[in-house]
Design an enzyme around this catalytic site. Structure first.
Site, mmCIF file in Angstrom:
data_model
loop_
_atom_site.group_PDB
_atom_site.id
_atom_site.type_symbol
_atom_site.label_atom_id
_atom_site.label_comp_id
_atom_site.label_asym_id
_atom_site.label_seq_id
_atom_site.Cartn_x
_atom_site.Cartn_y
_atom_site.Cartn_z
ATOM 1 N N GLU A 143 -2.661 -21.233 -30.745
ATOM 2 C CA GLU A 143 -3.677 -22.550 -30.543
ATOM 3 C C GLU A 143 -2.855 -23.712 -30.760
ATOM 4 O O GLU A 143 -3.284 -24.925 -30.343
ATOM 5 C CB GLU A 143 -5.014 -22.531 -31.298
ATOM 6 N N LEU A 153 -5.029 -21.235 -38.035
ATOM 7 C CA LEU A 153 -5.689 -21.807 -39.224
ATOM 8 C C LEU A 153 -6.869 -22.390 -38.513
ATOM 9 O O LEU A 153 -7.111 -23.796 -38.489
ATOM 10 C CB LEU A 153 -4.839 -22.654 -40.220
ATOM 11 N N ASP A 188 -5.214 -17.987 -33.438
ATOM 12 C CA ASP A 188 -5.360 -19.182 -33.827
ATOM 13 C C ASP A 188 -4.941 -19.190 -35.262
ATOM 14 O O ASP A 188 -5.735 -18.689 -36.127
ATOM 15 C CB ASP A 188 -7.145 -19.437 -33.877
HETATM 16 P P1 AHM Z 1 -9.718 -26.231 -35.281
HETATM 17 O O1 AHM Z 1 -9.193 -25.021 -34.749
HETATM 18 O O2 AHM Z 1 -9.016 -27.265 -34.998
HETATM 19 O O3 AHM Z 1 -10.116 -26.061 -36.738
HETATM 20 O O4 AHM Z 1 -11.254 -26.540 -34.617
HETATM 21 C C1 AHM Z 1 -12.131 -25.713 -34.361
HETATM 22 C C2 AHM Z 1 -13.267 -25.750 -35.173
HETATM 23 C C3 AHM Z 1 -14.149 -24.370 -35.480
HETATM 24 O O5 AHM Z 1 -13.817 -23.661 -36.530
HETATM 25 C C4 AHM Z 1 -15.510 -24.995 -35.649
HETATM 26 O O6 AHM Z 1 -16.621 -24.066 -35.357
HETATM 27 C C5 AHM Z 1 -15.510 -26.197 -34.901
HETATM 28 O O7 AHM Z 1 -14.072 -26.491 -34.807
HETATM 29 C C6 AHM Z 1 -16.270 -27.282 -35.330
HETATM 30 O O8 AHM Z 1 -16.374 -28.221 -34.748
HETATM 31 P P2 AHM Z 1 -17.205 -29.607 -34.797
HETATM 32 O O9 AHM Z 1 -16.765 -30.325 -36.118
HETATM 33 O O10 AHM Z 1 -17.009 -30.224 -33.636
HETATM 34 O O11 AHM Z 1 -18.418 -29.165 -35.165
HETATM 35 MG MG MG Z 2 -10.012 -22.991 -34.264
#
Ligand code: AHM
Ligand code: MG
Length: 336
Positions: free
Chosen positions: A95, A119, A117
């Site tokens: 990711e 982290l 992904d």
């Molecule tokens: P990231 O991979 O950049 O951490 O983003 C993914 C995260 C998920 O873990 C989570 O469910 C979501 O983003 C939360 O998003 P939001 O802040 O829009 O609710």
């Molecule tokens: Mg994520």
């Protein structure tokens, strides 16, 4: 004498599963072993995240003079490096990286493909809140040599394994190879993942919904009505659904898997595909939930059947207990 406790390490479990498949080459087990090492290396750093003021903040140099990496960059590099030389992968994608990640020239290329992904939930790092890593494994479709983007862009139904590591109050490694969903808890004193949750099954219906409700005003009518409905008294429990939202998908998903209910990240007027990524979040969690007896939908289609067109494509996600996902679909499709 108390009856002896049977300790089953992740390593032994993987080997025993492999022995049940006489034709297995062992390659696949080796990938899982390498992933469990990567998980421990990431956990080691994650568990020190609160010490940045003492050890040095990201972007500075620590006491040994090494540059301190941001935790998400560290996790990304660590997983890649733990997996690049096993000889079992032909390509990876993460990711954190725009393009596919090739296996270095000097290493053997294998028949599997890894997407991850590194982290998940990185916005929660500084608040000492649950984080995770997610992985998805396919068999290559290209004939040999370096893997290609086509090896990565396969539908979720073709995954041969998927799983996640949750760095929470305990650290767990949860995975499926299509034969049940199994969870192992890290005993940090011996550095081993021990079988703690064999054959996880998700309840058919839950009492919890998990969503970023701050986006309510942006949702379409069906979505709004679905959430409004969950807030009314549920006849089965005489109370409305409870809302729980961590903002780390791995944490929200793990709770949903164990307790039942639904996790949603819908599309909205501005972002019709929502936020979460099909290849790194949607597909692996959908394989896990289905093998635990639950379901996963875009609201209109089974997530595992979505044809990926791009490495970082997003997908609306409704995932959890079978009855809860079905109800969400009915609202979204205007049947209610
Ligand atoms: P990231 O991979 O950049 O951490 O983003 C993914 C995260 C998920 O873990 C989570 O469910 C979501 O983003 C939360 O998003 P939001 O802040 O829009 O609710
Ligand atoms: Mg994520």
């Amino acid at each position: 004498m108390p009856s002896p406790q049977k300790f089953m390490t992740l390593e032994r479990y993987i080997n025993e599963q492999e022995a049940k498949h006489p034709g297995a080459s062992g390659e696949f087990s080796a990938i899982l072993h390498d992933l469990s090492l990567a998980a421990k290396l990431v956990w080691r750093e994650v568990s020190k995240a609160g010490l940045v003021n003492i050890l040095g903040a990201a972007g500075t140099t620590n006491t040994s003079g090494d540059e301190v990496k941001k935790l998400d960059e560290y996790a990304d590099e660590t997983i890649y490096k733990a997996m690049d030389h096993g000889g079992h992968l032909c390509v990876m994608a993460s990711e954190e990286n725009e393009d596919i990640l090739q296996i270095p020239e000097n290493y053997k290329k294998g028949k599997y493909v890894l997407l991850f992904d590194p982290l998940d939930g990185s916005s929660n790092i500084d608040a000492n809140i649950t984080l995770g890593s997610i992985f998805s494994i396919f068999k290559r479709v290209s004939p040999g040599g370096n893997g290609t983007i086509q090896d990565c862009l396969q539908k979720g139904i073709h995954q041969v394994a998927a799983g996640y590591v949750i760095y929470g109050t305990s650290t767990m490694f949860v995975y499926t190879t299509g034969n049940g969903v199994h969870g192992f808890t890290l005993d940090p004193t011996v550095g081993e993942f021990l079988l703690s949750h064999e054959n996880i099954t998700i309840p058919k219906k839950g009492k919890i919904y998990s969503i970023n409700e701050g986006n309510y005003a942006k949702w379409d009518d069906g979505m709004k009505r679905y959430i409004d409905f969950l807030k009314q008294e549920d006849k089965a429990t005489n109370r409305p659904y409870s809302l729980r939202y961590i903002g780390t998908m791995v944490g929200d998903f793990h709770r949903t898997l164990l307790y039942g209910g639904i996790f949603c990240y819908p599309g909205d007027k501005k972002n019709p595909e929502g936020k979460l990524r099909l290849m790194y979040e949607g597909n692996p969690m959908s394989m896990l939930v289905e093998h635990a007896g639950g379901s996963s939908s875009t609201g209109f289609q089974r997530v595992l059947e979505v044809q990926p067109k791009a490495l970082h494509q997003r997908v609306p996600l409704f995932i959890g207990s079978e009855e809860d996902v079905k109800l969400a679909e009915e609202f979204l499709q205007g049947k209610r």
